[in-house]
Write an enzyme that holds these catalytic residues in place. Structure first.
Site, mmCIF file in Angstrom:
data_model
loop_
_atom_site.group_PDB
_atom_site.id
_atom_site.type_symbol
_atom_site.label_atom_id
_atom_site.label_comp_id
_atom_site.label_asym_id
_atom_site.label_seq_id
_atom_site.Cartn_x
_atom_site.Cartn_y
_atom_site.Cartn_z
ATOM 1 N N LEU A 118 0.869 -1.188 0.000
ATOM 2 C CA LEU A 118 0.000 0.000 0.000
ATOM 3 C C LEU A 118 0.900 1.230 0.000
ATOM 4 O O LEU A 118 1.620 1.470 0.967
ATOM 5 C CB LEU A 118 -0.858 -0.036 1.284
ATOM 6 C CG LEU A 118 -1.904 1.050 1.458
ATOM 7 C CD1 LEU A 118 -3.084 0.848 0.509
ATOM 8 C CD2 LEU A 118 -2.429 1.054 2.907
ATOM 9 N N HIS A 119 0.882 1.983 -1.074
ATOM 10 C CA HIS A 119 1.727 3.180 -1.085
ATOM 11 C C HIS A 119 1.230 4.284 -2.018
ATOM 12 O O HIS A 119 1.823 5.343 -2.088
ATOM 13 C CB HIS A 119 3.153 2.805 -1.502
ATOM 14 C CG HIS A 119 3.265 2.380 -2.934
ATOM 15 N ND1 HIS A 119 3.074 1.091 -3.325
ATOM 16 C CD2 HIS A 119 3.511 3.084 -4.053
ATOM 17 C CE1 HIS A 119 3.206 1.009 -4.630
ATOM 18 N NE2 HIS A 119 3.464 2.201 -5.109
ATOM 19 N N ARG A 120 0.127 4.034 -2.772
ATOM 20 C CA ARG A 120 -0.342 5.071 -3.713
ATOM 21 C C ARG A 120 -0.676 6.344 -2.958
ATOM 22 O O ARG A 120 -1.383 6.277 -1.926
ATOM 23 C CB ARG A 120 -1.627 4.627 -4.418
ATOM 24 C CG ARG A 120 -1.474 3.450 -5.286
ATOM 25 C CD ARG A 120 -1.310 3.811 -6.745
ATOM 26 N NE ARG A 120 -0.664 2.681 -7.342
ATOM 27 C CZ ARG A 120 0.339 2.737 -8.207
ATOM 28 N NH1 ARG A 120 0.773 3.903 -8.620
ATOM 29 N NH2 ARG A 120 0.882 1.659 -8.683
#
Ligand code: UD1
Length: 461
Positions: free
Chosen positions: A275-277
């Site tokens: 998860l990094h957007r």
């Protein structure tokens, strides 16, 4: 006939570039070692822009993928989009002016991809874009802008699947520039999978491969397990399925699908997450919604999260640390997943993993939760259920042919899709055509063939 020498520059910048360039380098080496003297010989320079610079975001991938040391490192580092793109543009133009390559090869959709293509096209250096034609149709994603502009500037557009060709045709790209070659990430995946399965990451994390090799759907068919799931004595302890249910709301149907969750033996079922957007982690409300869904899932399935530096920073900035358990290394004892006899409602974090460890974990996961692009493809090839924390995808073939499903940031959808996986309601994937591990060879054959033809024409003129 004499062989013709050509100089190419290959660019890497950020983590998702490394596994796309490694197969190209192998294919170039193979091409150069073939004994056909009429072929063009390719001399390549590998340039690292330095967009990603942490050891675990960059060096680990060079090691795992056996990439050669970059010939040049631009060291641009982090920054706002304009700043980062601008720095790469300035530094890479200097490289092009000095080296005067015959061709630039860029991959993917990161800021370095766009900046290097722009520098080259202004100097009339042909650009080949690998992974062209992908579109999420969401122009708020920085990657979508990078994809659109890079494709508009490129001379050779190598697409992974037919929708890519259709998107490019609609944008007016002439068909002679478009080549459907398959998915380059799959080259790396297939090449490294056996080796990846030998890393010790599962045992370091207190996980076991034995039953993890079975898919939940296989297990669902088994009478023995079904009866286990409905309340038998787990691992000889007093832990009952009902004990392992964390939340009523979520878990009326969601049962832990394994019989060895007893707190001392390795766990054979787990969710792996990335998860990094910016759209997911830069907005507190959005991140909270996602975490709410994830915590529900974590009551039935431990969630393992190699955390991206951006996300780690945001979790701290928003004061959300209580939802996470931060492990200083990926060394977790099975009992650390438990609070008494129930799974902790926490997301288990540790530093980003290298390519081989991550591939090993992904290939054995019960389910993958992600907002990454490439992981949607990798799970399709591995036939692992994938729950994508986005509302669009530039890789729709993973929805139609693969295991992928979009849940956006909706906690209820996250939980509902996780429940389906645990209930064995998963769809087997069909591997899209040309995702066969030979994409890089096709690309190099096309580019080398064009170089040879062009050189012969130039000689005749
Ligand atoms: C970039 C790509 C994205 C890709 C992702 C994979 C763009 C627009 N985005 O996003 O498509 O999915 O890489 O990781 O190119 N940082 C570090 N160490 C590093 C790298 C980054 O600490 O080695 C931190 C910095 O604080 C930086 C932030 O992470 O500001 C974001 O890095 P950046 O390269 O800007 O974008 P990513 O989010 O990694």
């Amino acid at each position: 006939m004499n062989s013709i020498a050509k100089k190419w520059i290959l660019v890497v910048g950020a983590r998702p570039n490394f596994m796309k360039v490694a197969p190209l380098i192998r294919a170039i080496d193979k091409h150069n070692h073939s004994c056909d003297s009429s072929l063009v010989t390719i001399h390549y320079l590998l340039v690292h822009t330095g967009q990603h610079y942490d050891a675990n975001m960059s060096d680990a991938f060079f090691r795992d993928l056996k990439l050669p040391e970059p010939d040049l490192h631009l060291g641009v580092g982090s920054g706002n989009h304009g700043e980062q793109t601008g720095k790469v543009l300035i530094e890479f133009e200097k490289v092009l002016l000095k080296e005067q390559p015959d061709l630039l090869v860029v991959v993917g959709d990161v800021n370095s991809t766009l900046a290097c293509s722009l520098a080259a096209v202004k100097l009339h250096i042909p650009v080949a874009h690998v992974e062209a034609g992908l579109r999420s149709f969401d122009r708020k994603m920085p990657e979508e802008i990078n994809r659109l502009l890079t494709d508009a500037m490129s001379d050779y557009l190598f697409t992974p699947s037919p929708e890519g060709d259709e998107n490019l045709a609609k944008e007016g790209i002439p068909p002679e520039k478009i080549f459907l070659v398959g998915d380059i990430m799959v080259d790396s995946l297939l090449f490294h999978l056996d080796q990846a399965k030998k890393t010790n990451i599962l045992s370091r994390l207190g996980l076991s491969r034995a039953t993890a090799d079975l898919r939940v759907s296989d297990l669902r068919g088994s009478e023995a397990l079904t009866s286990d799931l409905r309340g038998s004595d787990l691992c000889g302890s007093e832990v009952l399925v009902s004990d392992l249910r964390g939340s009523e709301a979520l878990t009326s149907d969601l049962r832990p699908p394994t019989s060895d969750l007893c707190g001392s033996e390795a766990l054979s079922f787990y969710a792996l997450m990335t998860l990094h957007r910016p759209a997911n982690v830069d907005d507190k409300n959005v991140l909270e919604r996602i975490i709410r869904g994830l915590l529900e899932v974590s009551a039935s399935l431990p969630i393992l999260f190699p955390v991206h530096p951006r996300t780690a920073k945001q979790i701290k900035a928003f004061g959300m640390e209580t939802s996470f358990e931060f492990h200083s290394s990926p060394d977790i004892k099975p009992e650390e997943y438990f609070e008494g006899k129930t799974l902790k409602k926490k997301i288990h974090c540790f530093d980003p993993l290298g390519y081989l460890d991550f591939l090993n974990l992904m290939s054995n996961a019960t389910v993958v939760l992600t907002d990454s692009g490439g992981i949607q493809e990798e799970t399709t090839v591995l036939n692992i259920p994938c729950i994508t924390l986005r509302d669009t995808t530039e890789r729709p073939i993973t929805l139609t042919e693969g295991t992928n499903v979009l849940v956006h940031n909706d906690p209820e959808k996250i939980v509902a899709e996780a429940r389906k996986v645990l209930d064995g309601q998963t769809r087997a994937s069909r591997c899209p055509s040309l995702w066969d591990g030979r994409t890089a060879e096709r690309i190099i054959a096309i580019l080398a063939g064009h170089s040879t033809k062009k050189s012969r024409q130039d000689e005749q003129d």
